[in-house]
Scaffold this motif. Structure first.
Motif, PDB file in Angstrom:
ATOM      1  N   ASN A   1       0.817  -1.221   0.000  1.00 14.77           N
ATOM      2  CA  ASN A   1       0.000   0.000   0.000  1.00 14.77           C
ATOM      3  C   ASN A   1       0.853   1.275   0.000  1.00 14.77           C
ATOM      4  O   ASN A   1       1.976   1.280   0.508  1.00 14.77           O
TER       5      ASN A   1
ATOM      6  N   GLY B   1       2.509   4.501   1.140  1.00 14.76           N
ATOM      7  CA  GLY B   1       2.912   4.943   2.478  1.00 14.76           C
ATOM      8  C   GLY B   1       3.368   3.830   3.403  1.00 14.76           C
ATOM      9  O   GLY B   1       3.670   4.085   4.571  1.00 14.76           O
ATOM     10  N   SER B   2       3.438   2.602   2.905  1.00 19.97           N
ATOM     11  CA  SER B   2       3.834   1.507   3.804  1.00 19.97           C
ATOM     12  C   SER B   2       5.329   1.544   4.107  1.00 19.97           C
ATOM     13  O   SER B   2       5.792   0.885   5.034  1.00 19.97           O
TER      14      SER B   2
ATOM     15  N   THR C   1      11.461   4.156   1.640  1.00 19.96           N
ATOM     16  CA  THR C   1      12.363   4.339   2.783  1.00 19.96           C
ATOM     17  C   THR C   1      13.199   3.075   2.980  1.00 19.96           C
ATOM     18  O   THR C   1      14.409   3.142   3.228  1.00 19.96           O
TER      19      THR C   1
ATOM     20  N   ILE D   1      11.932  10.976   2.681  1.00 18.15           N
ATOM     21  CA  ILE D   1      10.794  11.438   1.880  1.00 18.15           C
ATOM     22  C   ILE D   1      10.572  12.928   2.168  1.00 18.15           C
ATOM     23  O   ILE D   1      10.390  13.726   1.237  1.00 18.15           O
ATOM     24  N   ASP D   2      10.610  13.289   3.444  1.00 16.87           N
ATOM     25  CA  ASP D   2      10.331  14.686   3.824  1.00 16.87           C
ATOM     26  C   ASP D   2      11.287  15.663   3.152  1.00 16.87           C
ATOM     27  O   ASP D   2      10.881  16.740   2.710  1.00 16.87           O
TER      28      ASP D   2
ATOM     29  N   GLY E   1       5.379  10.861  -2.727  1.00 23.25           N
ATOM     30  CA  GLY E   1       5.230   9.412  -2.826  1.00 23.25           C
ATOM     31  C   GLY E   1       5.673   8.977  -4.203  1.00 23.25           C
ATOM     32  O   GLY E   1       5.843   9.818  -5.103  1.00 23.25           O
ATOM     33  N   SER E   2       5.871   7.675  -4.374  1.00 32.40           N
ATOM     34  CA  SER E   2       6.355   7.190  -5.670  1.00 32.40           C
ATOM     35  C   SER E   2       5.242   7.232  -6.707  1.00 32.40           C
ATOM     36  O   SER E   2       4.086   6.962  -6.399  1.00 32.40           O
TER      37      SER E   2
ATOM     38  N   ALA F   1       0.288   3.592  -4.709  1.00 36.63           N
ATOM     39  CA  ALA F   1      -1.014   4.129  -5.131  1.00 36.63           C
ATOM     40  C   ALA F   1      -1.545   3.320  -6.308  1.00 36.63           C
ATOM     41  O   ALA F   1      -0.805   3.050  -7.265  1.00 36.63           O
TER      42      ALA F   1
ATOM     43  N   ASN G   1       6.297  -3.354   8.762  1.00 37.58           N
ATOM     44  CA  ASN G   1       7.020  -2.086   8.931  1.00 37.58           C
ATOM     45  C   ASN G   1       6.230  -1.139   9.837  1.00 37.58           C
ATOM     46  O   ASN G   1       5.139  -1.466  10.284  1.00 37.58           O
ATOM     47  N   HIS G   2       6.825   0.005  10.121  1.00 35.99           N
ATOM     48  CA  HIS G   2       6.196   1.028  10.982  1.00 35.99           C
ATOM     49  C   HIS G   2       6.009   0.485  12.396  1.00 35.99           C
ATOM     50  O   HIS G   2       5.027   0.822  13.062  1.00 35.99           O
TER      51      HIS G   2
ATOM     52  N   ASP H   1       7.473   1.245  14.951  1.00 36.61           N
ATOM     53  CA  ASP H   1       7.766   2.262  15.966  1.00 36.61           C
ATOM     54  C   ASP H   1       6.606   3.224  16.203  1.00 36.61           C
ATOM     55  O   ASP H   1       6.736   4.193  16.935  1.00 36.61           O
TER      56      ASP H   1
ATOM     57  N   ALA I   1      11.563  -1.116  11.175  1.00 39.88           N
ATOM     58  CA  ALA I   1      11.077   0.247  11.382  1.00 39.88           C
ATOM     59  C   ALA I   1      11.953   1.057  10.444  1.00 39.88           C
ATOM     60  O   ALA I   1      13.056   1.483  10.794  1.00 39.88           O
ATOM     61  N   ALA I   2      11.466   1.195   9.211  1.00 38.71           N
ATOM     62  CA  ALA I   2      12.330   1.692   8.134  1.00 38.71           C
ATOM     63  C   ALA I   2      12.813   3.110   8.411  1.00 38.71           C
ATOM     64  O   ALA I   2      13.946   3.457   8.093  1.00 38.71           O
ATOM     65  N   LYS I   3      11.971   3.926   9.013  1.00 41.31           N
ATOM     66  CA  LYS I   3      12.362   5.313   9.218  1.00 41.31           C
ATOM     67  C   LYS I   3      13.620   5.391  10.087  1.00 41.31           C
ATOM     68  O   LYS I   3      14.476   6.260   9.893  1.00 41.31           O
TER      69      LYS I   3
END
Ligand code: GTP
Ligand code: MG
Length: 719
Positions: free
Chosen positions: A17, A19-20, A24, A42-43, A60-61, A84, A134-135, A137, A258-260
């Motif tokens: 999806n 934003g997954s 990153t 990304i930021d 986003g890509s 997307a 992922n995510h 954190d 936790a990719a970030k």
């Protein structure tokens, strides 16, 4: 740059999806392999993957990006796909070309729509999948719920290999069930401390490890026996079972990140190296004539092209996978679609927009080249004399259409060129100049997809355009037999014109016997067919022409002129100017004049008689009907059904599959121009659909009247 052997290559697609965290994660893999000195974000719009202006704009890509990294001597090629669904074309090609897909899940949200749709693509291409949780954190992360959903919605062969010890904002540790260790990161991620599993986790780790061993054993009979005998497997046996399970889609391992914070990347890269298939262990690829070609570095040279991007100062960059053999710089190859010769002048290993030169590239590896003369997506280049052509990737049919026009006519040519370029970069943009509708129509996957295309035209190419409502390609036909005759006569000095044609027109149906007698308006007509001419119309349907002339009252040589006259009307139907179809015409009588008859006279007479007969023959407007397969989550079923009813849909059938209801229905095109947007808003983005042209069917009477009136008004406007 280094050349890698086939066995030392791993090709992974990052799907899942929006934003997954795919981009990153790709950045982390490139960083850990030493390809970049700093991880972009990304930021700050600084990632390798999302380098295009449109991706900075959308955060986003939008296109897939090709990256590569190295881990312990193994080259990892990464195809980072956009999540997307409007950009699904790039996910399709990435999953089709890579050997394994890493399906990245955002553990805050569990299995999302995009996760499910990309999962289905991996089913379609029969590709191994590793699930990345992922995510971990986030304060709302929920690993257990994510796994439950994956088992329920994706497969019950989902197998946990790693689990988080302290998910949530404090997240910094995972337990790895293969190595039986705990991995603990400092704040900046990267290199974890490896420690024994703490006592309080021992029971849970043991239980999950047993589950993993059982699933691994299930994928091999010998391992199963060993497992029954010893009630466990060694680490090597476990790896063997996992590899087999991954390859056969009998197991879908779960790894944690936790990719970030760059946590989990190195263990993931270990796993990619150790447990994922090298390209030559995958099933053979198929050529267009269904021949199997095993990926083999010693085989004939062949390249499959799966992606194009147009880069500043460089032009078209074409991305390929080496399907067999070894390719050297300056190799000459043949394009099997065009038989043209192409020289591979340069070979690149790519990291987003960065490129490293390679002197050689080996079967299984992914690279790029430039300056090919006449090669595009889906083409194969192969060694002279081998003539290999691999099956092209099948992209989803378009779901959304709009007409586009340049605000200034002088931009028309440029617009066409740029649209072709955008199609090359994303094959799910389909361009169609409809001569019939006199509109340039863009077909795509959704509103956002087409708006992104327009964004490029406005901002990158500086061509001002506007979208307009696309017209519907209606057709016209008749429902009963009618008779008419027409005499064309002109005598104005010089040579005159004379032609008289009597005809009967009736609906054409496949398999109907040749005409012999008619009863029209209380009058009987008998005809004898001399010649039959079946014309397949390029816009669909047929015109069948019967020469039933008796006694040579019209010379046979005038028949083509009469047909020409009919075709003029078939191209410009009497009701709305749409194409006509499925009509048969019997010309059974008429008259010639020794001196004045000529082709033009018979063309005019044929055309007029036809027009007149058409109006008495129960003329109908037909509209295109599409087959829709709508996949709907159960909770939106009621809303989706009642919306479909408002679109004149005829439901053909319903079935269920893994939490989804599937509705098969027929719907007129006029009712679904914007269905992608409507369906998305009804179902919170969870429902999707596929559409395919089915047939032409009559429009309802009131709509027919409206269309005729609209056409008349348009004609008056034009006058
Ligand atoms: N806290 C946290 N944020 C993350 C994590 N992974 C990614 N993000 C953030 O999530 C956002 C989306 O990340 P991307 O890497 O662009 O996600 P993507 O899957 O590539 O998204 P698309 O390209 O749109 O499909 C960015 O702001 C990232 O910084 C994570 O593990 N934890
Ligand atoms: Mg991305």
């Amino acid at each position: 740059m280094k050349v890698y052997n086939t066995g030392d290559v791993r090709n992974i697609a990052l799907a899942g999806n929006a934003g997954s965290g795919k981009t990153t994660l790709a950045e982390n893999i490139a960083f850990e392999g030493g390809k970049i000195q700093r991880r972009g974000t990304i930021d700050s719009k600084s990632t390798l993957s999302d380098y295009r202006p449109v991706e900075h704009e959308q955060a986003g890509s939008v296109y897939s990006s090709v990256l590569n990294s190295e881990w312990d001597g193994v080259k990892i090629n990464i195809l980072d796909a956009p999540g997307a669904l409007d950009f699904i074309g790039s996910a399709v090609s990435s999953i089709a070309v890579a050997d394994t897909t890493l399906l990245v899940l955002n553990t805050q949200n569990g299995v999302e729509v995009g996760s499910e749709i990309h999962w289905r693509l991996t089913e379609k291409f029969n590709k191994p999948v590793v699930i990345i949780a992922n995510h971990l954190d986030h304060d709302k992360t929920n690993f257990e719920k994510t796994i439950d959903q994956a088992r329920e919605k994706l497969s019950n062969h989902v197998a946990i290999i790693q689990y988080p010890v302290n998910q949530g904002p404090e997240f910094n540790s995972i337990i790895d069930l293969i190595t039986g260790k705990m991995y603990k990161w400092k704040n900046d991620g990267t290199n974890p401390e490896v420690v024994d599993i703490p006592a309080e986790e021992a029971d849970k780790a043991k239980e999950l490890r047993m589950q993993l061993i059982e699933t691994a054993a299930e994928n091999d009979e010998v391992l199963m026996e060993t497992f029954f005998e010893n009630e466990t497997l060694t680490e090597d046996e476990m790896r063997e079972g996992i590899l087999k399970g991954i390859l056969s889609r009998g197991m879908f391992p779960v790894l944690c990140t936790a990719a970030k914070n760059n946590m989990g990347t190195r263990r993931l890269m270990d796993f990619v190296k150790n447990a994922l298939p090298a390209p030559d262990t995958m099933p053979a690829a198929l050529t267009t004539d269904d021949k199997e070609v095993k990926l083999d570095a010693k085989g004939p040279k062949s390249l499959f092209f799966f992606k194009t991007s147009v880069e500043e100062h460089l032009g078209e960059v074409l991305y390929f996978k080496v399907m067999s053999g070894e390719i050297n710089e300056s190799d000459d190859m043949i394009n099997s679609s065009t038989q043209n010769k192409e020289r591979i002048s340069q070979i690149f290993a790519v990291n987003g927009k960065n490129r490293d030169n390679l002197s050689k590239i080996v079967a299984g590896d992914i690279g790029a080249t430039v300056k090919l003369k006449n090669t595009s997506n889906g083409d194969t280049l192969s060694e002279k004399g081998t003539d290999l052509k691999f099956k092209d990737i099948e992209y989803p049919n378009p779901k959304y259409r709009k007409a586009i026009k340049a605000l200034s006519e002088s931009d028309d040519e440029k617009l066409g060129e740029y649209l072709h370029r955008l199609h090359d970069e994303d094959p799910t943009y389909i361009l169609e100049y409809s001569k019939e509708l006199k509109q340039l129509i863009i077909h795509g996957q959704g509103d956002h997809h087409l708006n992104t295309l327009k964004w490029h035209l406005d901002n990158i190419f500086s061509v001002q355009t506007e979208f307009i409502a696309p017209k519907i390609p209606y057709r016209e036909t008749i429902t009963k037999a009618a008779q008419s005759d027409y005499r064309h006569k002109k005598q104005s000095g010089g040579a005159g014109q004379f032609g008289e044609v009597h005809m009967i027109i009736e609906p054409h149906e496949e398999g109907k016997a040749k005409p012999s007698s008619f009863k029209i308006g209380g009058k009987e007509y008998t005809v004898t067919v001399r010649d039959e001419d079946v014309i397949d119309l390029i816009w669909g349907g047929k015109l069948v022409f019967y020469n039933c002339i008796v006694g040579g009252v019209i010379d046979k040589n005038y028949m083509p002129a009469i047909i020409k006259g009919l075709m003029e009307k078939m191209e410009n139907g009497p009701l709305t100017g749409s194409y006509a179809r499925d009509i048969r015409v019997s010309v059974y009588d008429g008259k010639m004049h020794d001196v004045d008859s000529n082709e033009i006279s018979f063309k005019i007479a044929g055309s007029k008689a036809f027009s007149d007969a058409f109006k008495q023959a129960g003329a109908k407007i037909l509209e295109p009907i599409y087959n829709l397969e709508v996949m709907v989550p159960s909770e939106s079923m009621g809303d989706v059904m009642s919306d479909l009813q408002g679109r004149r849909a005829i439901i053909q059938g319903m079935s269920s599959a893994k939490g989804f209801e599937v509705i098969n229905t027929k719907v007129p095109l006029a009712e679904i121009s914007k269905y992608a947007t409507a369906l998305s808003s009804i179902s919170g983005g969870r429902a999707t659909f596929e559409m395919e042209f089915d047939e032409y069917a009559p429009v309802p009477g009131d709509l027919q009247n409206d269309l005729i009136k609209a056409h008349e008004a348009e004609q008056e406007d034009d006058d």
